[in-house]
Design a protein around this motif. Structure first.
Motif, PDB file in Angstrom:
ATOM      1  N   ILE A 133       0.857  -1.186   0.000  1.00  0.00           N
ATOM      2  CA  ILE A 133       0.000   0.000   0.000  1.00  0.00           C
ATOM      3  C   ILE A 133       0.892   1.234   0.000  1.00  0.00           C
ATOM      4  N   THR A 134       0.564   2.170  -0.868  1.00  0.00           N
ATOM      5  CA  THR A 134       1.240   3.460  -0.831  1.00  0.00           C
ATOM      6  C   THR A 134       0.190   4.548  -0.975  1.00  0.00           C
ATOM      7  N   GLU A 135       0.372   5.618  -0.256  1.00  0.00           N
ATOM      8  CA  GLU A 135      -0.570   6.731  -0.267  1.00  0.00           C
ATOM      9  C   GLU A 135       0.157   7.998  -0.681  1.00  0.00           C
ATOM     10  N   TYR A 136      -0.576   8.878  -1.341  1.00  0.00           N
ATOM     11  CA  TYR A 136       0.037  10.112  -1.823  1.00  0.00           C
ATOM     12  C   TYR A 136      -1.019  11.209  -1.791  1.00  0.00           C
ATOM     13  N   ALA A 137      -0.655  12.354  -1.273  1.00  0.00           N
ATOM     14  CA  ALA A 137      -1.562  13.502  -1.238  1.00  0.00           C
ATOM     15  C   ALA A 137      -0.836  14.705  -1.803  1.00  0.00           C
ATOM     16  N   LEU A 138      -1.572  15.560  -2.499  1.00  0.00           N
ATOM     17  CA  LEU A 138      -0.949  16.766  -3.016  1.00  0.00           C
ATOM     18  C   LEU A 138      -1.896  17.940  -2.913  1.00  0.00           C
ATOM     19  N   ARG A 139      -1.314  19.075  -2.665  1.00  0.00           N
ATOM     20  CA  ARG A 139      -2.051  20.336  -2.638  1.00  0.00           C
ATOM     21  C   ARG A 139      -1.781  21.014  -3.970  1.00  0.00           C
ATOM     22  N   LEU A 140      -2.835  21.392  -4.643  1.00  0.00           N
ATOM     23  CA  LEU A 140      -2.689  22.050  -5.933  1.00  0.00           C
ATOM     24  C   LEU A 140      -2.372  23.519  -5.708  1.00  0.00           C
ATOM     25  N   ASP A 141      -1.414  24.034  -6.441  1.00  0.00           N
ATOM     26  CA  ASP A 141      -1.008  25.427  -6.249  1.00  0.00           C
ATOM     27  C   ASP A 141      -1.720  26.369  -7.214  1.00  0.00           C
ATOM     28  N   PHE A 142      -2.892  25.958  -7.656  1.00  0.00           N
ATOM     29  CA  PHE A 142      -3.731  26.799  -8.513  1.00  0.00           C
ATOM     30  C   PHE A 142      -5.184  26.527  -8.173  1.00  0.00           C
ATOM     31  N   LYS A 143      -6.037  27.468  -8.494  1.00  0.00           N
ATOM     32  CA  LYS A 143      -7.466  27.284  -8.239  1.00  0.00           C
ATOM     33  C   LYS A 143      -8.004  26.301  -9.262  1.00  0.00           C
ATOM     34  N   ALA A 144      -8.548  25.217  -8.775  1.00  0.00           N
ATOM     35  CA  ALA A 144      -9.035  24.155  -9.656  1.00  0.00           C
ATOM     36  C   ALA A 144     -10.499  23.860  -9.363  1.00  0.00           C
ATOM     37  N   SER A 145     -11.215  23.452 -10.383  1.00  0.00           N
ATOM     38  CA  SER A 145     -12.578  22.966 -10.181  1.00  0.00           C
ATOM     39  C   SER A 145     -12.485  21.554  -9.595  1.00  0.00           C
ATOM     40  N   ASN A 146     -13.595  21.025  -9.132  1.00  0.00           N
ATOM     41  CA  ASN A 146     -13.602  19.649  -8.635  1.00  0.00           C
ATOM     42  C   ASN A 146     -13.160  18.679  -9.725  1.00  0.00           C
ATOM     43  N   ASN A 147     -13.627  18.890 -10.955  1.00  0.00           N
ATOM     44  CA  ASN A 147     -13.258  17.989 -12.045  1.00  0.00           C
ATOM     45  C   ASN A 147     -11.772  18.088 -12.371  1.00  0.00           C
ATOM     46  N   GLU A 148     -11.215  19.284 -12.325  1.00  0.00           N
ATOM     47  CA  GLU A 148      -9.776  19.440 -12.550  1.00  0.00           C
ATOM     48  C   GLU A 148      -8.988  18.736 -11.446  1.00  0.00           C
ATOM     49  N   ALA A 149      -9.444  18.865 -10.205  1.00  0.00           N
ATOM     50  CA  ALA A 149      -8.779  18.194  -9.088  1.00  0.00           C
ATOM     51  C   ALA A 149      -8.853  16.674  -9.252  1.00  0.00           C
ATOM     52  N   GLU A 150      -9.973  16.173  -9.746  1.00  0.00           N
ATOM     53  CA  GLU A 150     -10.108  14.732 -10.003  1.00  0.00           C
ATOM     54  C   GLU A 150      -9.110  14.282 -11.063  1.00  0.00           C
ATOM     55  N   TYR A 151      -8.979  15.041 -12.146  1.00  0.00           N
ATOM     56  CA  TYR A 151      -8.008  14.704 -13.181  1.00  0.00           C
ATOM     57  C   TYR A 151      -6.580  14.790 -12.635  1.00  0.00           C
ATOM     58  N   GLU A 152      -6.295  15.778 -11.804  1.00  0.00           N
ATOM     59  CA  GLU A 152      -4.962  15.904 -11.213  1.00  0.00           C
ATOM     60  C   GLU A 152      -4.638  14.676 -10.360  1.00  0.00           C
ATOM     61  N   ALA A 153      -5.619  14.182  -9.607  1.00  0.00           N
ATOM     62  CA  ALA A 153      -5.413  12.975  -8.805  1.00  0.00           C
ATOM     63  C   ALA A 153      -5.114  11.785  -9.710  1.00  0.00           C
ATOM     64  N   LEU A 154      -5.866  11.647 -10.789  1.00  0.00           N
ATOM     65  CA  LEU A 154      -5.655  10.550 -11.725  1.00  0.00           C
ATOM     66  C   LEU A 154      -4.272  10.629 -12.369  1.00  0.00           C
ATOM     67  N   ILE A 155      -3.887  11.806 -12.811  1.00  0.00           N
ATOM     68  CA  ILE A 155      -2.581  11.982 -13.461  1.00  0.00           C
ATOM     69  C   ILE A 155      -1.442  11.692 -12.485  1.00  0.00           C
ATOM     70  N   ALA A 156      -1.569  12.155 -11.246  1.00  0.00           N
ATOM     71  CA  ALA A 156      -0.541  11.870 -10.236  1.00  0.00           C
ATOM     72  C   ALA A 156      -0.463  10.369  -9.970  1.00  0.00           C
ATOM     73  N   GLY A 157      -1.600   9.719  -9.913  1.00  0.00           N
ATOM     74  CA  GLY A 157      -1.633   8.276  -9.682  1.00  0.00           C
ATOM     75  C   GLY A 157      -1.013   7.495 -10.823  1.00  0.00           C
ATOM     76  N   ILE A 158      -1.302   7.907 -12.038  1.00  0.00           N
ATOM     77  CA  ILE A 158      -0.712   7.250 -13.208  1.00  0.00           C
ATOM     78  C   ILE A 158       0.807   7.420 -13.188  1.00  0.00           C
ATOM     79  N   ALA A 159       1.277   8.611 -12.842  1.00  0.00           N
ATOM     80  CA  ALA A 159       2.723   8.863 -12.779  1.00  0.00           C
ATOM     81  C   ALA A 159       3.381   7.984 -11.713  1.00  0.00           C
TER      82      ALA A 159
END
Length: 108
Positions: A25-51
């Motif tokens: 198990i590995t966990e990762y959290a990130l704070r976005l340094d720009f104002k994002a919509s909920n959908n943008e934040a969801e995509y950011e989570a997906l992209i970080a996870g894929i990376a």
């Protein structure tokens, strides 16, 4: 992998959990340094996870997301219409092509 993004008037962030064989198990959290919509934040989570999954040399992955929009767009059931969503979708599709197997499902 489980991903989730969140946005409110003050902050935006994303989180993910990757599980694997032998109780990995590995966990990762990130704070976005720009104002994002909920959908943008969801995509950011997906992209970080894929990376992260790529860095861990994962070849097969199943992603769980509560975002109906993101899951529907990535699976090709609906199209992205806004410019930013189109950019996110293109990036995700490019990055998931490296996986031997990729699935994304919506969870409530």
């Amino acid at each position: 992998m489980y991903v989730d993004g969140s946005s409110n008037a003050g902050d935006s962030g994303a989180g993910l959990v990757i599980t694997g064989p032998d109780n990995f198990i590995t966990e990762y959290a990130l704070r976005l340094d720009f104002k994002a919509s909920n959908n943008e934040a969801e995509y950011e989570a997906l992209i970080a996870g894929i990376a992260l999954a790529t860095e861990l040399q994962v070849s097969r992955i199943r992603v769980h997301s509560d975002s109906q929009l993101v899951v529907s767009q990535v699976n090709g059931f609906s199209e992205a219409k806004e410019e930013q969503m189109i950019k996110y979708l293109k990036k995700v599709r490019k990055e998931i092509s490296a996986f031997e197997e990729f699935q994304i499902v919506q969870v409530p």
